[in-house]
Design a protein around this motif. Structure first.
Motif, short mmCIF file in Angstrom:
data_model
loop_
_atom_site.label_atom_id
_atom_site.label_comp_id
_atom_site.label_asym_id
_atom_site.label_seq_id
_atom_site.Cartn_x
_atom_site.Cartn_y
_atom_site.Cartn_z
N LEU A 1 16.72 14.31 29.10
CA LEU A 1 17.39 13.08 29.55
C LEU A 1 17.26 11.97 28.52
O LEU A 1 18.09 11.06 28.45
N LEU A 2 16.19 12.06 27.69
CA LEU A 2 15.99 11.02 26.67
C LEU A 2 17.09 11.02 25.61
O LEU A 2 17.29 10.03 24.92
N SER A 3 17.80 12.16 25.47
CA SER A 3 18.79 12.23 24.39
C SER A 3 20.17 11.74 24.83
O SER A 3 21.09 11.69 24.03
N LEU A 4 20.33 11.39 26.11
CA LEU A 4 21.63 10.91 26.57
C LEU A 4 21.92 9.54 25.95
O LEU A 4 21.04 8.69 25.85
N ASP A 5 23.18 9.35 25.58
CA ASP A 5 23.57 8.14 24.88
C ASP A 5 24.47 7.33 25.82
O ASP A 5 25.68 7.51 25.86
N ILE A 6 23.82 6.45 26.62
CA ILE A 6 24.57 5.70 27.63
C ILE A 6 24.77 4.26 27.15
O ILE A 6 23.79 3.54 26.95
N PRO A 7 26.03 3.85 26.98
CA PRO A 7 26.30 2.49 26.46
C PRO A 7 25.66 1.43 27.36
O PRO A 7 25.78 1.49 28.58
N PHE B 1 21.05 16.16 34.76
CA PHE B 1 21.31 15.91 33.34
C PHE B 1 22.81 16.02 33.03
O PHE B 1 23.40 15.14 32.42
N HIS B 2 23.43 17.11 33.49
CA HIS B 2 24.83 17.33 33.11
C HIS B 2 25.78 16.39 33.84
O HIS B 2 26.78 15.97 33.27
N VAL B 3 25.47 16.05 35.09
CA VAL B 3 26.32 15.09 35.81
C VAL B 3 26.27 13.72 35.11
O VAL B 3 27.31 13.11 34.84
N VAL B 4 25.06 13.28 34.77
CA VAL B 4 24.94 11.98 34.10
C VAL B 4 25.61 12.04 32.73
O VAL B 4 26.31 11.12 32.31
N ARG B 5 25.42 13.18 32.04
CA ARG B 5 26.03 13.31 30.71
C ARG B 5 27.55 13.25 30.82
O ARG B 5 28.22 12.58 30.04
N TYR B 6 28.13 13.92 31.81
CA TYR B 6 29.58 14.00 31.95
C TYR B 6 30.18 12.63 32.29
O TYR B 6 31.18 12.22 31.71
N PHE B 7 29.54 11.92 33.23
CA PHE B 7 30.17 10.69 33.72
C PHE B 7 29.72 9.42 32.99
O PHE B 7 30.42 8.42 33.00
N TRP B 8 28.51 9.43 32.40
CA TRP B 8 28.00 8.18 31.84
C TRP B 8 27.80 8.19 30.32
O TRP B 8 27.79 7.16 29.71
N SER B 9 27.61 9.39 29.77
CA SER B 9 27.23 9.45 28.36
C SER B 9 28.45 9.21 27.45
O SER B 9 29.57 9.63 27.77
N ALA B 10 28.19 8.57 26.31
CA ALA B 10 29.27 8.28 25.39
C ALA B 10 29.59 9.49 24.51
O ALA B 10 30.71 9.62 24.02
N LEU C 1 25.53 2.50 45.12
CA LEU C 1 26.17 3.65 45.78
C LEU C 1 26.01 4.91 44.92
O LEU C 1 25.64 5.98 45.42
N GLN C 2 26.28 4.76 43.61
CA GLN C 2 26.13 5.91 42.72
C GLN C 2 24.70 6.44 42.74
O GLN C 2 24.47 7.66 42.80
N ALA C 3 23.73 5.52 42.69
CA ALA C 3 22.32 5.94 42.70
C ALA C 3 22.01 6.70 43.98
O ALA C 3 21.29 7.71 43.95
#
Lengths: 319, 222
Positions: free
Chosen positions: A174-180, A309-318, A252-254
């Motif tokens: 999760l540390l490698s996700l790049d969320i703006p 991990f993959h849900v956050v990566r798909y919807f939030w990661s740049a 809501l998302q949380a």
């Protein structure tokens, strides 16, 4: 740069709250023991206090790792993977011909996976075990020419690696996700996942003990009840919503993500229970006092981490 | 000076061996028939690996460990300086010569002397490592003679589970697997009991412990 590890705002607050909850739990456990189990003869209360004691140790280790940044988190979960893999492999009927396969799983596959995680090398850590280990380890197992129970043997080694190494390693991933707009605070995503999934387990236990009547899966896990499941998952969803402030998600998302994590965690526990029943054991190990083994504590994390991990990566990661 | 160095070195190596063994096996004692109390005992166990006595040694509480000495074969442990240091200074073993035609000391006398000093023993009555398919090799008679000469010492069967899978014969790299060390109920020689009858009973008492532990381990075959 090692000297100025950034501690993101919110982590200290969260750790303070966790310490507060544990103090409350310890005081409650102490009062219960004084009132109902002064001689240490009430098993439920003794087990509760052992669990609380172990929670302290786990929370302290987790807190130190999160404050220590990427290296600390990767080392902690690499150790958890090692301990879980040791428990899993102890249970499978591997044969002498698998000796090198098992040695490679422990001393090559596990460290290499965590090196990729530490390097934040998404292209490798997401395929190394499902592709390379999956295809190469069975080759090693054929080298000694023993075909007895071959398919079971290689499948179980692969399962052990997927569960104990691949899935567990998705927590530090999760540390490698790049969320703006969330740079430098990813460690709080780990805290969110761990707090929701573990509180969901605890709350299912508490609700089950208070109101539990109808068993939900008597053949797999006799202690799980419908009331415990519903109460635990719903309260964990609420906890997730309350924790929205430390995530990149709206309230809501949380809540939706927390619901997903809690459900996956529940089913993870069920799957791992089915394996335990099949092998005729009660706990995976004995190293965590009151809880059992590492897998007993990690089963719900194992199932929720990769999907979270993959849900956050798909919807939030740049990236 | 060298004496002190050797002693502290041995203590340090002892701690290191226990840490390493813990990392690989997470060995856990199961006190099924006895409590870990400071009584004089002969622990007799199944023997599948050179590390067997280490697991018994590390699962005993420190106070008992300091007064418990493994019995080991001199022919294996005397062959190099490192092995000699390990077995004598770290583990305080009683080294016996397994070749009757060449030995100068009588093993029974050596073990008897340790018992008379008040220490306990770790003994592998199979005499050598069992690498075959049978769970136990036939016991040597030493256990009977000790039981007869020292009736006040408790005989404790100890089943070591899974260590044969950690490092099978001929392998170099150990695979980390959970091991258990099960301590059974004490056994004593009955009045007028025949040697063969007693040894068979001791074997059964040890084997009975193997069935009570981890079921998956029994599926393991060579």
């Amino acid at each position: 740069m090692m000297g100025n590890v950034m501690v993101p705002a919110g982590l200290v607050t969260l750790l303070g709250v966790i310490v507060g909850i544990l103090v409350l739990a310890s005081v409650t456990g102490y009062v219960l023991q004084r009132r109902f189990s002064p001689q240490g003869d009430n098993e439920v209360i003794e087990n509760l206090n052992q669990r609380i004691h172990s929670w302290w140790i786990m929370a302290i280790l987790m807190g130190v790792a999160l404050l220590g940044g990427r290296t600390g988190v990767v080392l902690l979960f690499a150790f958890a993977s090692f301990s879980a893999l040791r428990e899993f492999i102890s249970l499978i009927p591997a044969r002498r011909a698998d000796h090198w396969t098992l040695a490679l799983a422990f001393f090559v596959v596990l460290p290499v996976q965590y090196v990729f995680i530490w390097q934040q090398y998404y292209g490798m850590y997401s395929i190394f075990i499902p592709v390379y280990a999956f295809l190469l380890l069975p080759v090693i197992s054929t080298l000694r020419g023993d075909s007895h129970g071959y398919l079971e043997r290689v499948s179980e080694v692969q399962w052990a690696l997927m569960i104990c190494v691949f899935c567990v390693s998705h927590v530090p991933a999760l540390l490698s996700l790049d969320i703006p707009g969330y740079e430098g605070r990813n460690v709080l995503l780990i805290a969110f996942l761990i707090v929701v999934v573990q509180l969901s387990d605890v709350l299912q236990y508490v609700w089950g003990k208070l109101l539990g009547r109808r068993k939900i899966a008597p053949n797999l896990s006799p202690s799980k009840t419908l009331e415990g499941f519903a109460g635990g998952v719903l309260s964990a969803t609420l906890v997730g919503a309350v924790l929205a402030w430390m995530t990149p998600f709206s309230v809501l998302q949380a809540a939706v993500l927390a619901l997903m994590i809690a459900l996956l965690g529940f089913f993870g526990g069920l799957v791992m229970s089915a394996i335990k029943r099949d092998r005729g054991i009660k706990d995976w190990g004995h190293l965590i006092e009151g809880h059992g083994g590492f897998i007993d504590r990690l089963d719900s994390v194992v199932f929720s981490a990769p999907i979270f991990f993959h849900v956050v990566r798909y919807f939030w990661s740049a990236s | 000076m060298q004496g002190i160095l050797q002693r502290w070195g041995a203590v340090g190596i002892g701690v290191l061996v226990r840490l390493l063994a813990r990392l690989v096996t997470a060995a856990r004692p199961v006190w099924q028939g006895i409590e870990p109390l400071p009584k004089q005992r002969i622990y007799y166990a199944n023997h599948a690996s050179h590390g067997d006595f280490v697991l018994i040694w590390m699962t005993l509480p420190p106070r008992l460990r300091a007064q418990t000495r493994p019995v080991a074969g001199a022919d294996y442990w005397q062959t190099s300086a490192i092995r000699r240091f390990l077995i004598q200074d770290v583990f305080h073993a009683v080294l016996i010569d397994r070749r009757p035609e060449q030995r100068q000391d009588d093993p029974l006398e050596q073990m008897g002397k340790v018992l008379e000093d008040g220490d306990s023993l770790i003994l592998f009555p199979e005499g050598t490592r069992n690498t075959g398919d049978t769970p136990l090799l036939p016991f040597k008679s030493g256990l009977y003679h000790l039981a007869k000469a020292y009736p006040q010492v408790e005989l404790i069967p100890v089943w070591i589970d899974n260590l044969n899978r950690v490092l099978p014969k001929g392998e170099i790299v150990p695979v980390p697997l959970l091991c258990t060390v099960t301590y059974g109920a004490p056994l004593a020689l009955e009045a007028g009991e025949d040697k063969a009858v007693f040894l068979a009973r001791a074997e059964r008492a040890l084997l009975a412990l193997s069935n009570s532990s981890d079921p998956s381990a029994r599926e393991w075959t060579q």
